[in-house]
Write a protein that holds these residues in place. Sequence first.
Motif, short mmCIF file in Angstrom:
data_model
loop_
_atom_site.label_atom_id
_atom_site.label_comp_id
_atom_site.label_asym_id
_atom_site.label_seq_id
_atom_site.Cartn_x
_atom_site.Cartn_y
_atom_site.Cartn_z
N VAL A 279 1.11 -1.35 0.23
CA VAL A 279 0.44 -0.39 0.15
C VAL A 279 0.92 1.10 -0.05
O VAL A 279 0.39 2.46 -0.59
N GLN A 280 2.06 1.14 0.65
CA GLN A 280 2.57 2.65 0.89
C GLN A 280 3.37 2.77 -0.64
O GLN A 280 3.63 3.94 -1.30
N GLU A 281 3.76 1.73 -1.64
CA GLU A 281 4.67 2.09 -3.14
C GLU A 281 2.89 2.79 -3.78
O GLU A 281 3.45 3.70 -4.58
N ILE A 282 2.36 2.37 -3.47
CA ILE A 282 0.75 2.93 -4.13
C ILE A 282 0.49 4.30 -3.51
O ILE A 282 0.73 5.11 -4.53
N ILE A 283 0.47 4.22 -2.37
CA ILE A 283 0.61 5.90 -1.81
C ILE A 283 1.78 6.73 -2.30
O ILE A 283 1.41 8.09 -3.16
N ASP A 284 2.49 5.94 -2.61
CA ASP A 284 3.59 7.43 -3.26
C ASP A 284 3.83 7.68 -4.23
O ASP A 284 4.23 8.39 -4.83
N ALA A 285 3.93 6.04 -5.10
CA ALA A 285 3.25 6.80 -6.48
C ALA A 285 2.17 7.53 -6.84
O ALA A 285 2.41 8.09 -7.68
#
Length: 186
Positions: free
Chosen positions: A30-36
């Motif tokens: 989820v963190q990668e999605i949030i960052d992207a």
Amino acid sequence: MDRRQKKTREAIFTAFVTLLSQKNYNQISVQEIIDAADVGRTTFYAHFETKDFLLKELCEELFNHIIDSAMGLPHGHYHYSSGNAKDSVFLHLLRHLQENDHNILGLLSSQNNEIFLRYFKSNLKKLILTQYEDKELMSKLPKDYLINHISSSFVETVDWWLSRKIKESPETITEYFLKVIEPILV
């Protein structure tokens, strides 16, 4: 939903699809999605309860578009049809798969595709119901059994098509599929 919410939601979808094109679903956090997507954690969770829910929404968006098309509702782009109402939704779906909308082929062919396949099949059943709701199915068999059979057969057809590297056209696959299921329809 206001424009700002739609824009945020689209940013999350775009980020998710981009990540799906780069790595396996289970490897995406989820963190990668949030960052992207360049959104905050609270914003992400205001739109989607979990990453699985995001995947579910992605599937539902595609199928809702196709269901709307099958029912003659406006949907924003050309409706694929070969002139036969019965095959238009299957052909339409296969063309979306061929165009790889939302990296669906990656999800279908990934090793950990169980979640996606469950959503895919569930939405496919709804799609089939809309396609055949006004038609009589074989009366000796329960309608829910037939819908499950048709959806399972279509999923296996797509899997076979993918294993062959999409050599055949969506029109050819639709023709094959309909030749298999038409004998069970009255």
